[in-house]
Design an enzyme around this catalytic site. Structure first.
Site, PDB file in Angstrom:
ATOM      1  CE  LYS A  15      -1.537  -3.662  -1.303  1.00 56.85           C
ATOM      2  NZ  LYS A  15      -1.204  -4.457  -0.090  1.00 56.85           N
ATOM      3  NE  ARG A  90      -1.564   0.023   3.479  1.00 56.30           N
ATOM      4  CZ  ARG A  90      -0.958  -0.790   3.344  1.00 56.30           C
ATOM      5  NH1 ARG A  90       0.163  -0.679   2.739  1.00 56.30           N
ATOM      6  NH2 ARG A  90      -1.229  -2.148   3.752  1.00 56.30           N
ATOM      7  NE  ARG A 129       0.370 -11.838   4.838  1.00 58.09           N
ATOM      8  CZ  ARG A 129      -0.195 -10.744   4.369  1.00 58.09           C
ATOM      9  NH1 ARG A 129      -0.355 -10.810   2.838  1.00 58.09           N
ATOM     10  NH2 ARG A 129      -0.121  -9.587   5.008  1.00 58.09           N
ATOM     11  NE  ARG A 162       2.977  -8.216   7.825  1.00 61.51           N
ATOM     12  CZ  ARG A 162       2.488  -7.672   6.611  1.00 61.51           C
ATOM     13  NH1 ARG A 162       3.021  -7.961   5.642  1.00 61.51           N
ATOM     14  NH2 ARG A 162       1.563  -6.395   7.125  1.00 61.51           N
ATOM     15  NE  ARG A 173      -2.498  -5.597   8.005  1.00 61.98           N
ATOM     16  CZ  ARG A 173      -1.976  -6.757   7.597  1.00 61.98           C
ATOM     17  NH1 ARG A 173      -2.028  -7.712   8.612  1.00 61.98           N
ATOM     18  NH2 ARG A 173      -1.439  -6.717   6.496  1.00 61.98           N
TER      19      ARG A 173
HETATM   20  P1  AMP Z   1       1.668  -4.277   4.539  1.00 57.82           P
HETATM   21  O1  AMP Z   1       3.011  -4.800   4.426  1.00 57.82           O
HETATM   22  O2  AMP Z   1       1.470  -3.533   3.089  1.00 57.82           O
HETATM   23  O3  AMP Z   1       0.437  -4.902   4.478  1.00 57.82           O
HETATM   24  O4  AMP Z   1       1.705  -3.170   5.637  1.00 57.82           O
HETATM   25  C1  AMP Z   1       1.651  -3.270   6.991  1.00 57.82           C
HETATM   26  C2  AMP Z   1       1.336  -1.874   7.677  1.00 57.82           C
HETATM   27  O5  AMP Z   1       2.488  -0.909   7.520  1.00 57.82           O
HETATM   28  C3  AMP Z   1       0.073  -1.373   7.507  1.00 57.82           C
HETATM   29  O6  AMP Z   1      -1.081  -1.912   7.969  1.00 57.82           O
HETATM   30  C4  AMP Z   1       0.438   0.061   7.808  1.00 57.82           C
HETATM   31  O7  AMP Z   1       0.125  -0.059   9.326  1.00 57.82           O
HETATM   32  C5  AMP Z   1       1.710   0.169   7.341  1.00 57.82           C
HETATM   33  N1  AMP Z   1       1.801   0.696   6.116  1.00 57.82           N
HETATM   34  C6  AMP Z   1       2.307   0.401   5.176  1.00 57.82           C
HETATM   35  N2  AMP Z   1       2.309   1.090   3.949  1.00 57.82           N
HETATM   36  C7  AMP Z   1       1.884   2.185   4.585  1.00 57.82           C
HETATM   37  C8  AMP Z   1       1.525   3.883   3.962  1.00 57.82           C
HETATM   38  N3  AMP Z   1       1.688   3.726   2.594  1.00 57.82           N
HETATM   39  N4  AMP Z   1       0.788   4.388   4.968  1.00 57.82           N
HETATM   40  C9  AMP Z   1       0.718   4.207   5.938  1.00 57.82           C
HETATM   41  N5  AMP Z   1       1.022   3.029   6.538  1.00 57.82           N
HETATM   42  C10 AMP Z   1       1.540   2.032   5.775  1.00 57.82           C
END
Ligand code: AMP
Length: 221
Positions: A15, A90, A129, A162, A173
């Protein structure tokens, strides 16, 4: 026409890649809470320190923190012509927080793209990744490897993984996604906004489908 969108989907569904491409084509901001939180961590802010504990556990950062980040971001003038929210909301709490912000600023959401993928593929995608630590270009060692091992095609800097893309945290996750985020599919279906997209296809095919739904022809872009 102004386009205000949410990109929903499990971690590793692609996404972020699609949100980035669509935002670039439409010249609207790509608002990605995961990257924004990682920037806070690198900058060593209080918000970053709080978020880091949750991110490393594969859990969601506190809703109040991300809602505030989004509120600040949506108040900037570059969102006038539209925006893409990637990775936010989320949880139901965040979706309700977003509704409140949108009401205050007299905005609304036009499309919610739900990019879905089989769970086994998700973990594989996350484990492979990598991204360039300098220019941010994304790679996947299996599906989209760099030309030279561990080296960015564009700027020749080293690629990094990451911290939360290891198999253990990636699995957590996905569980967090199922518990907290999946209910949003019903939330936005009830609002008549959901568009389901099959994420198990070539990046370009998915992008074309999204652009067609948005009423934009990709050949002219
Ligand atoms: P992502 O880069 O979108 O995969 O996000 C990495 C991590 O950041 C997630 O596993 C959460 O721990 C945190 N995170 C990102 N977006 C949110 C959100 N909207 N609410 C809470 N935690 C978030």
């Amino acid at each position: 026409m102004k386009k205000r969108m949410i990109f929903l989907g499990p971690p590793g569904s692609g996404k972020g890649t699609q949100a980035g491409k669509v935002a670039e084509s439409l010249e609207i901001p790509h608002i990605d809470t995961g990257s924004m939180l990682r920037e806070e961590i690198v900058a060593g802010t209080e918000e970053g320190k709080i978020a880091e504990q949750y991110i490393n556990q594969g859990q969601l950062a506190p809703a109040s923190l991300v809602i505030q980040i989004i509120k600040n971001r949506l108040s900037r003038p570059d969102t006038q012509n539209g925006f893409i929210l990637d990775g936010f909301p989320r949880s139901l709490e965040q979706a309700e927080g977003l509704d409140k912000i949108l009401k205050e600023i007299n905005e609304q959401i036009d499309f919610v793209f739900n990019i879905d993928l089989n769970e086994r593929i998700l973990i594989d995608r996350m484990a492979y990744r990598r991204s360039c630590q300098s220019c941010g270009q994304k790679y996947n060692l299996k599906f989209n490897p760099p030309r030279v091992d561990n080296t960015c095609n564009i700027c020749e800097n080293e690629l990094t993984q990451r911290a939360d893309d290891n198999e253990e945290t990636a699995t957590k996750r996905i569980l967090t996604y199922k518990k907290e985020t999946e209910p949003l599919i019903k939330y936005y279906t009830d609002k008549g906004l959901i568009i389901n997209i099959d994420g198990d296809r070539e990046i370009y095919n998915i992008f074309n489908e999204i652009m067609e739904i948005l009423g934009l022809k990709t050949s002219s872009l």
